[in-house]
Design a protein around this motif. Structure first.
Motif, PDB file in Angstrom:
ATOM      1  N   SER A 184       0.513  -1.207  -0.051  1.00  0.00           N
ATOM      2  CA  SER A 184      -0.011  -0.033   0.036  1.00  0.00           C
ATOM      3  C   SER A 184       0.841   1.264   0.012  1.00  0.00           C
ATOM      4  CB  SER A 184      -0.762  -0.028   1.353  1.00  0.00           C
ATOM      5  OG  SER A 184      -1.346   1.234   1.421  1.00  0.00           O
ATOM      6  N   ARG A 186      -0.032   4.188   1.168  1.00  0.00           N
ATOM      7  CA  ARG A 186      -0.300   4.732   2.515  1.00  0.00           C
ATOM      8  C   ARG A 186       0.907   4.504   3.374  1.00  0.00           C
ATOM      9  NH1 ARG A 186      -6.649   2.881   2.908  1.00  0.00           N
ATOM     10  NH2 ARG A 186      -7.349   4.552   1.765  1.00  0.00           N
ATOM     11  N   HIS A 206     -12.343  -1.428  -4.100  1.00  0.00           N
ATOM     12  CA  HIS A 206     -12.942  -1.121  -2.718  1.00  0.00           C
ATOM     13  C   HIS A 206     -14.089  -0.159  -2.820  1.00  0.00           C
ATOM     14  CE1 HIS A 206     -12.168   0.818   1.401  1.00  0.00           C
ATOM     15  NE2 HIS A 206     -12.569   1.970   0.856  1.00  0.00           N
ATOM     16  N   GLY A 265      -4.693   0.754  -1.013  1.00  0.00           N
ATOM     17  CA  GLY A 265      -4.651   0.071   0.247  1.00  0.00           C
ATOM     18  C   GLY A 265      -3.935  -1.212   0.390  1.00  0.00           C
TER      19      GLY A 265
END
Length: 329
Positions: A184, A186, A206, A265
């Motif tokens: 990910s 993130r 998602h 994600g």
């Protein structure tokens, strides 16, 4: 006498060069794991060797490859002198000497020492980060000349062992070992990645309620991504790039390659592409290990995605779990 010892009779010049790996690096970065892993691969391990004995050890006759641990614990440790000795030994035709430098971020090293409640060896009466900074500066000459710098900040022990087996394995005709992992964005790009591909341009499962709790290893998610008009063309171009590229890496002497595929994600698109690429590589005879970083962290990975003995669950994030910095460094 030179601080590096006295010259001894070289080994048989007609024999194949003796593989020698010198392991050094930052305390808490995984030096113990490196030594144990290379010993498991068939190396004879010599730990905490005094620098004055380095040349004598390497110029003796040996019946198997050597891995030598020299670090800041050593009484006569001198990084510039060690770097010079390694460079001298690299020039001997009967030896194949490589320097492995173990590294990790300051934040990870501090966390590892905090978790074990042990002081840093170069900062016994100071904060951990002071010891890390002092050691990092001290070891810079060795890091600058290292053949392999291994950052263990995001590696599990299993990941580290796979990397070491790929880089320092003793196979007569070693194959390229490819580690393919999803991640990910993130949580950052994997530090060990050689090649990184971003698949965030694909439609995101998602936002489909029934697909959100699933992963890229589930058929409904895979079917959804396959329906994206840009998926097939991207995968075709990706494999067309890697097809001729990987043999070139082998020709240049690289035996371990990490490919990272990321999405937002790290659960759907990157997982599906990673699984597909690992399958494609395995079908072409490459030694492949498949992992999914974010699924591993959440305990969602399944052994069905494993290849060549590895399992997705073998690669949790958060560093070298099981390494105790204060017990060794």
């Amino acid at each position: 006498m030179s601080p590096l010892g006295t010259d001894l009779t070289p080994t048989d010049q007609g024999a194949a060069p003796l593989p020698v790996v010198v392991v050094t690096g930052l305390s808490g970065a995984g030096l113990s794991t490196a030594l144990k892993s290379l010993e498991d691969l068939g190396y004879e391990a010599v730990d905490n060797l005094r620098l004055s004995l380095f040349r004598a050890l390497l110029t003796q006759a040996h019946d198997r490859p050597l891995v030598v641990g020299i670090d800041s614990r050593t009484r006569d440790f001198d990084p510039p002198a060690l770097a010079a000795a390694i460079e001298e030994m690299r020039g001997r035709p009967e030896l194949k000497v490589r320097l492995l430098f173990m590294d990790a971020s300051d934040e990870v090293l501090q966390r590892r020492y905090t978790e074990t409640r042990r002081p840093h060896p170069l900062g016994l009466d100071r904060p951990v980060l002071d010891g890390v900074a002092r050691e990092r500066s001290l070891l810079q000459p060795l890091k600058d000349t290292a053949d392999e710098v291994m950052d263990t900040s995001d590696l599990s022990i299993h990941d580290a062992r796979r990397h070491l087996a790929g880089a320092f394995g003793l196979e007569v005709t070693p194959r390229l070992q490819v580690f393919v992992t999803s991640f990910s964005y993130r949580h950052g790009v994997p530090r060990e990645a050689d090649l990184v591909f971003d698949v965030r341009f694909l439609e995101n499962p998602h936002y489909v309620p029934e697909l959100r709790p699933l992963t890229g290893l589930d058929r409904p998610v895979q079917d959804y991504i396959r329906q994206d008009p840009d998926y097939a063309g991207f995968f075709e171009r990706l494999t067309a790039l890697l097809g001729p590229l990987l043999p070139r890496y082998v020709r240049e002497g690289k035996h371990y390659l990490t490919i990272a595929i990321g999405c937002t994600g790290g659960k759907h698109r990157s997982v599906f592409l990673t699984h597909g690429l690992a399958t494609w590589l395995a079908e072409r005879g490459y030694k492949v290990v498949e992992a999914h970083r974010e699924l591993d962290r959440k305990g969602m990975a399944r052994p069905a995605g494993a290849r060549d003995g590895g399992q997705p669950g073998d690669a949790p994030g958060g560093g070298l779990v099981g390494e105790t910095p204060g017990e060794r460094r």
